[in-house]
Design an enzyme around this catalytic site. Structure first.
Site, PDB file in Angstrom:
ATOM      1  N   TYR A 146       5.765   2.209   6.156  1.00  0.00           N
ATOM      2  CA  TYR A 146       5.218   2.440   4.813  1.00  0.00           C
ATOM      3  C   TYR A 146       3.853   3.138   4.913  1.00  0.00           C
ATOM      4  O   TYR A 146       3.590   4.132   4.228  1.00  0.00           O
ATOM      5  CB  TYR A 146       5.091   1.088   4.083  1.00  0.00           C
ATOM      6  CG  TYR A 146       4.159   1.085   2.897  1.00  0.00           C
ATOM      7  CD1 TYR A 146       4.532   1.639   1.681  1.00  0.00           C
ATOM      8  CD2 TYR A 146       2.889   0.513   3.000  1.00  0.00           C
ATOM      9  CE1 TYR A 146       3.666   1.625   0.593  1.00  0.00           C
ATOM     10  CE2 TYR A 146       2.015   0.494   1.916  1.00  0.00           C
ATOM     11  CZ  TYR A 146       2.412   1.057   0.721  1.00  0.00           C
ATOM     12  OH  TYR A 146       1.552   1.036  -0.347  1.00  0.00           O
ATOM     13  N   LYS A 150       2.366   6.681   3.602  1.00  0.00           N
ATOM     14  CA  LYS A 150       1.184   6.842   2.734  1.00  0.00           C
ATOM     15  C   LYS A 150       0.250   7.911   3.328  1.00  0.00           C
ATOM     16  O   LYS A 150      -0.373   8.678   2.589  1.00  0.00           O
ATOM     17  CB  LYS A 150       0.435   5.519   2.550  1.00  0.00           C
ATOM     18  CG  LYS A 150       1.166   4.464   1.731  1.00  0.00           C
ATOM     19  CD  LYS A 150       1.563   4.917   0.333  1.00  0.00           C
ATOM     20  CE  LYS A 150       0.397   5.131  -0.610  1.00  0.00           C
ATOM     21  NZ  LYS A 150       0.886   5.492  -1.977  1.00  0.00           N
TER      22      LYS A 150
HETATM   23  P1  NAD Z   1       4.570  -1.293  -7.630  1.00  0.00           P
HETATM   24  O1  NAD Z   1       5.790  -1.425  -6.774  1.00  0.00           O
HETATM   25  O2  NAD Z   1       4.217  -2.419  -8.545  1.00  0.00           O
HETATM   26  O3  NAD Z   1       4.689   0.015  -8.522  1.00  0.00           O
HETATM   27  C1  NAD Z   1       5.276   1.184  -8.048  1.00  0.00           C
HETATM   28  C2  NAD Z   1       6.103   1.795  -9.166  1.00  0.00           C
HETATM   29  O4  NAD Z   1       6.729   2.992  -8.660  1.00  0.00           O
HETATM   30  C3  NAD Z   1       7.228   0.879  -9.673  1.00  0.00           C
HETATM   31  O5  NAD Z   1       7.151   0.681 -11.074  1.00  0.00           O
HETATM   32  C4  NAD Z   1       8.500   1.601  -9.265  1.00  0.00           C
HETATM   33  O6  NAD Z   1       9.591   1.405 -10.167  1.00  0.00           O
HETATM   34  C5  NAD Z   1       8.032   3.059  -9.204  1.00  0.00           C
HETATM   35  N1  NAD Z   1       8.907   3.860  -8.353  1.00  0.00           N
HETATM   36  C6  NAD Z   1       9.398   3.522  -7.127  1.00  0.00           C
HETATM   37  N2  NAD Z   1      10.225   4.474  -6.684  1.00  0.00           N
HETATM   38  C7  NAD Z   1      10.245   5.459  -7.623  1.00  0.00           C
HETATM   39  C8  NAD Z   1      10.932   6.697  -7.725  1.00  0.00           C
HETATM   40  N3  NAD Z   1      11.775   7.119  -6.775  1.00  0.00           N
HETATM   41  N4  NAD Z   1      10.723   7.450  -8.822  1.00  0.00           N
HETATM   42  C9  NAD Z   1       9.896   7.008  -9.833  1.00  0.00           C
HETATM   43  N5  NAD Z   1       9.234   5.840  -9.786  1.00  0.00           N
HETATM   44  C10 NAD Z   1       9.408   5.068  -8.698  1.00  0.00           C
HETATM   45  O7  NAD Z   1       3.370  -0.937  -6.640  1.00  0.00           O
HETATM   46  P2  NAD Z   1       1.775  -1.052  -6.872  1.00  0.00           P
HETATM   47  O8  NAD Z   1       1.299  -2.216  -6.111  1.00  0.00           O
HETATM   48  O9  NAD Z   1       1.460  -0.917  -8.318  1.00  0.00           O
HETATM   49  O10 NAD Z   1       1.285   0.243  -6.096  1.00  0.00           O
HETATM   50  C11 NAD Z   1       0.791   1.381  -6.790  1.00  0.00           C
HETATM   51  C12 NAD Z   1       0.122   2.330  -5.802  1.00  0.00           C
HETATM   52  O11 NAD Z   1      -0.997   1.673  -5.200  1.00  0.00           O
HETATM   53  C13 NAD Z   1       1.020   2.789  -4.670  1.00  0.00           C
HETATM   54  O12 NAD Z   1       0.793   4.149  -4.415  1.00  0.00           O
HETATM   55  C14 NAD Z   1       0.581   1.936  -3.502  1.00  0.00           C
HETATM   56  O13 NAD Z   1       0.818   2.571  -2.259  1.00  0.00           O
HETATM   57  C15 NAD Z   1      -0.898   1.799  -3.788  1.00  0.00           C
HETATM   58  N6  NAD Z   1      -1.526   0.621  -3.166  1.00  0.00           N
HETATM   59  C16 NAD Z   1      -1.161  -0.641  -3.565  1.00  0.00           C
HETATM   60  C17 NAD Z   1      -1.803  -1.740  -2.984  1.00  0.00           C
HETATM   61  C18 NAD Z   1      -1.475  -3.161  -3.413  1.00  0.00           C
HETATM   62  O14 NAD Z   1      -2.090  -4.100  -2.886  1.00  0.00           O
HETATM   63  N7  NAD Z   1      -0.570  -3.378  -4.345  1.00  0.00           N
HETATM   64  C19 NAD Z   1      -2.782  -1.544  -2.008  1.00  0.00           C
HETATM   65  C20 NAD Z   1      -3.131  -0.248  -1.634  1.00  0.00           C
HETATM   66  C21 NAD Z   1      -2.483   0.836  -2.229  1.00  0.00           C
END
Ligand code: NAD
Length: 248
Positions: A146, A150
């Site tokens: 993953y 990223k």
């Molecule tokens: P999440 O899984 O809650 O949200 C991701 C969304 O993307 C979901 O609603 C999902 O349905 C959508 N998605 C997935 N595949 C898709 C596709 N093929 N087409 C369209 N939509 C699609 O994740 P999150 O925790 O809200 O993460 C959001 C961002 O923050 C991401 O880029 C993640 O890498 C980054 N991030 C998150 C964290 C954390 O702790 N949650 C930490 C660092 C970075």
């Protein structure tokens, strides 16, 4: 009194997800933005937004979604859930090729700004990091696939800067907590309930940075509003944090 300034139009990919929902709400609350959500999940959390269901892996879906936008917030990801974490094909298709689709679609449609949600883990290869900053290189051996995707996604987003009039910036939150989290805190609670948290690895004083989702969302809006071609942040990546890391 003069007319209120016209609102800017933005697309939030992943706007049905944890961070995306915070961002959508704050954008709307600011009164400065009109918001369209693009997500594979038809979750309609916010009545003031327009919801489009589509897949980042389909260029035609992405093309249709970015049309006419003043800014795209590319937040969506194939998250490293227990179910997805080992599905390399899915991770690559969504996080790398999907991000390239967003960049290419923005360039083709003349969208001027793209804010990409990256992750602080892009510089973490398992060794302690003290005083790391934006000059720290990408991890040579990322912690998992993953994170590898990223890194590739961030590179694709930043490489789009300056191409076809597009300005891009990447934001790197570390751990995120807050309302609507379905992964981090729920996993900790589940593990505790299963008795899997009886042991501490190391001294128990390891530090990890956690940031409130609302602060991460605010950083996205501030970045978008400061971003333009030739602006100091164009083409760059920034860590996002609450402040000094606290022991946990
Ligand atoms: P999440 O899984 O809650 O949200 C991701 C969304 O993307 C979901 O609603 C999902 O349905 C959508 N998605 C997935 N595949 C898709 C596709 N093929 N087409 C369209 N939509 C699609 O994740 P999150 O925790 O809200 O993460 C959001 C961002 O923050 C991401 O880029 C993640 O890498 C980054 N991030 C998150 C964290 C954390 O702790 N949650 C930490 C660092 C970075």
């Amino acid at each position: 009194a003069g007319a209120a300034p016209a609102k800017q139009r933005c697309l939030v990919t992943g706007g049905s997800g944890f961070l995306g929902r915070h961002l959508v709400q704050q954008l709307l609350d600011s009164g400065r933005w009109e918001v369209t959500v693009f997500d594979i999940r038809p979750l309609e959390g916010e009545e003031r937004a327009t919801y489009l269901v589509g897949d980042l892996r389909k260029r035609s879906d992405v093309d249709a979604a970015v049309e006419g936008m003043d800014c795209v917030f590319h937040v969506a990801t194939a998250a490293p859930t227990a179910h997805n974490a080992h599905n390399h094909e899915l991770m690559r298709a969504v996080n790398v090729e999907g991000t390239q689709n967003v960049v290419d679609a923005c360039m083709a449609a003349g969208v001027p700004r793209l804010v990409y949600t990256s992750s602080a883990s892009v510089v973490f290869d398992g060794r302690d990091l003290r005083g790391a900053d934006e000059g720290t290189p990408y991890a040579a051996r990322p912690m998992d696939y993953y994170t590898h995707t990223k890194i590739e996604g961030e590179k694709a987003a930043l490489a789009g800067n300056g191409r076809g009039g597009l300005a891009t910036v990447a934001l790197r939150p570390s751990g995120i907590f807050g309302e609507w989290d379905t992964l981090t805190v729920p996993t900790i609670v589940r593990n505790a309930q299963r008795g899997k948290m009886k042991y501490v690895i190391g001294s128990g004083r390891n530090e990890m940075d956690w940031t409130y989702a609302g602060n991460v969302a605010q950083a996205h809006i501030e970045a978008a509003e400061a971003l333009s071609l030739g602006s100091p942040l164009a083409g760059k990546a920034y860590f996002v944090t609450n402040g000094d890391p606290k022991p946990f």
